[in-house]
Design an enzyme around this catalytic site. Structure first.
Site, short mmCIF file in Angstrom:
data_model
loop_
_atom_site.label_atom_id
_atom_site.label_comp_id
_atom_site.label_asym_id
_atom_site.label_seq_id
_atom_site.Cartn_x
_atom_site.Cartn_y
_atom_site.Cartn_z
N GLY A 25 2.88 -1.06 4.27
CA GLY A 25 2.96 0.36 3.92
C GLY A 25 4.39 0.77 3.68
N GLY A 26 5.01 1.35 4.71
CA GLY A 26 6.36 1.93 4.59
C GLY A 26 7.37 1.03 3.90
N GLU B 255 -6.73 4.82 7.89
CA GLU B 255 -6.47 6.24 7.61
C GLU B 255 -7.69 6.87 6.95
OE1 GLU B 255 -2.76 5.57 5.56
OE2 GLU B 255 -1.87 5.00 7.48
N GLU C 98 -5.39 -4.84 10.71
CA GLU C 98 -4.35 -3.83 10.88
C GLU C 98 -4.61 -3.04 12.16
OE1 GLU C 98 -2.40 -2.70 6.92
OE2 GLU C 98 -4.16 -1.45 7.12
N SER D 87 3.40 -2.19 10.28
CA SER D 87 4.85 -2.29 10.47
C SER D 87 5.41 -3.66 10.10
CB SER D 87 5.25 -1.89 11.89
OG SER D 87 4.89 -0.53 12.12
N ASN E 245 0.87 -1.18 0.00
CA ASN E 245 0.00 0.00 0.00
C ASN E 245 0.91 1.22 0.00
OD1 ASN E 245 -1.78 2.06 0.55
ND2 ASN E 245 -2.33 1.35 2.61
N TRP E 246 1.01 1.87 -1.15
CA TRP E 246 1.96 2.98 -1.27
C TRP E 246 1.42 4.28 -0.67
CZ3 TRP E 246 4.13 2.44 -7.00
CH2 TRP E 246 4.73 1.18 -7.12
N LYS E 247 0.14 4.29 -0.31
CA LYS E 247 -0.48 5.48 0.29
C LYS E 247 -0.23 6.71 -0.60
CE LYS E 247 -0.14 3.23 4.72
NZ LYS E 247 0.00 3.32 6.17
N GLY F 98 2.62 2.22 10.76
CA GLY F 98 3.62 3.28 10.58
C GLY F 98 4.36 3.64 11.87
N HIS G 203 -9.45 1.35 4.87
CA HIS G 203 -8.18 1.52 5.61
C HIS G 203 -8.41 2.46 6.79
CE1 HIS G 203 -4.09 2.64 6.55
NE2 HIS G 203 -3.71 1.54 5.94
P1 PGA Z 1 2.89 0.30 7.65
O1 PGA Z 1 1.43 0.52 7.00
O2 PGA Z 1 3.43 -0.99 7.05
O3 PGA Z 1 3.69 1.49 7.22
O4 PGA Z 1 2.72 0.18 9.10
C1 PGA Z 1 0.55 -0.56 6.82
C2 PGA Z 1 -0.76 -0.09 6.28
O5 PGA Z 1 -1.22 1.00 6.66
O6 PGA Z 1 -1.39 -0.77 5.44
#
Ligand code: PGA
Length: 258
Positions: free
Chosen positions: A242-243, A105, A175, A221, A17-19, A181, A103
Site C-alpha cells: 500500500g503506502g 478495508e 494481510e 507495511s 495497491n494505491w487505494k 498501514g 481487501h
Molecule cells: P500498507 O497496505 O502497505 O500501507 O500496509 C497494504 C495493503 O493494504 O494492501
C-alpha cells in the site's frame, strides 16, 4: 548468470495497491517514473492497482511494458442498475488483467462478507480477469490465538465452488489487519507460518498441485527495509504494497527485492 530467484517454484508478484490515492495526473506521473526504473525483470511480475478513474490512462501507458494493471474492486453483475459500481467487463476494457478482491478495508468499511467476496471472485474469473484474494486476521483475533482459524475459514468460504483450473487464475494475499498501514509488519517467520498454513489448506481443498502452484503474497507495511527478509521466506511469493507503492523510489526498491 545465476539469478538469486532461480530456486523459486512460483514467479514472485509485486503488486502496488494505491487505494484512494492519485488523481489521473498524479497516477500517470507515478507510472512514468516506474516505467523508467522497472527495467525488464525476468524473474518477477509487477502489478499496479490505481483507483478506477486512473485505470484507463495508466493502462494506455503500461501497454507492452513489464507493468501489469489491476483494479481494487469490482461488482459481481454484468451490467444494470447498480449506481456507483463497476463491472469486470469494464475493467477488462480499461486494460486490467487483475483485480484485488476482499481487501480488509472493503470487508471492514463496506461490510463485505466472505460470500460476497466469493461471488466477486467468480465474476472476475468468468470475465478472464485474475483475482488477488485478500485474507487476514484482526489484532484481537491474533491475541486470542484465533489467527489461523480465522484465515483458513476466510480462504475456504471465499474460494468455495472454484475448480482447480480456476485456481490457476487466483493469487492469495495474507494481510494481517493490524499490520496494514501501521508500520507494524508480521515477522517473516510469523508470515511464513501463516503462508504454510494457507498452502496446506489449499492442498486439502484442491490437491497438492494447486497448493504448490498458487502464489501467496504478504501484505501489511511492506517497505524497502523489510521486503528482502520477507521475500527470503520460501512460502512468501510476493507482496501487496500500500503506502510504499505511492512513491516510485520506494516501490522500485521493493520491485527489485534481492
Ligand atoms: P500498507 O497496505 O502497505 O500501507 O500496509 C497494504 C495493503 O493494504 O494492501
Amino acid at each position: 548468470m545465476t539469478s538469486p530467484q532461480r530456486h523459486r517454484i512460483r514467479c514472485p508478484l509485486i503488486a502496488g495497491n494505491w487505494k484512494m490515492n492519485k488523481t489521473v495526473v498524479q497516477a500517470t506521473e507515478l507510472v512514468a517514473e516506474l516505467l523508467a526504473g522497472v527495467g525488464q525483470p525476468q524473474d518477477r511480475e509487477v502489478l499496479v492497482c490505481p483507483p478506477f478513474t486512473a485505470l484507463h490512462a495508466v493502462g494506455q501507458l503500461v501497454q507492452g511494458s513489464p507493468i501489469m494493471l489491476g483494479a481494487q474492486n469490482l461488482y459481481p453483475k454484468d451490467s444494470g442498475a447498480y449506481t456507483g459500481e463497476v463491472s469486470a467487463a469494464m475493467l477488462l476494457e480499461a486494460h486490467c488483467s487483475y483485480v484485488i478482491i476482499g481487501h480488509s478495508e472493503r470487508r471492514g468499511y463496506f461490510a463485505e462478507s466472505d460470500e460476497f467476496v466469493n461471488q466477486k471472485i467468480k465474476a472476475a474469473l468468468g470475465a478472464a480477469l485474475k483475482a488477488i484474494l485478500c485474507v487476514g486476521e484482526s489484532r484481537q483475533q491474533r491475541e486470542a490465538g484465533q489467527a489461523e482459524g480465522v484465515v483458513t475459514d476466510q480462504v475456504r468460504k471465499c474460494l468455495a465452488g472454484l475448480s482447480d483450473r480456476d485456481m490457476a487464475e487466483v493469487a492469495l494475499a495474507y494481510e494481517p489487519i493490524w499490520a496494514i498501514g501501521t508500520g507494524l509488519t508480521a515477522t517473516p517467520e510469523d508470515a511464513q507460518k501463516m503462508h504454510v498454513c494457507i498452502r496446506s489448506l489449499l492442498g486439502d481443498v484442491f490437491g497438492e498441485e494447486v497448493a504448490r502452484a498458487t502464489r501467496i503474497l504478504y501484505g501489511g507495511s511492506v517497505k524497502p527495509g523489510n521486503v528482502d527478509y520477507l521475500m527470503a521466506q520460501p512460502d512468501i511469493d510476493g507482496a501487496l504494497v500500500g503506502g510504499a507503492s505511492l512513491e516510485a523510489e520506494s516501490f522500485l526498491r521493493i520491485i527489485h527485492f534481492e
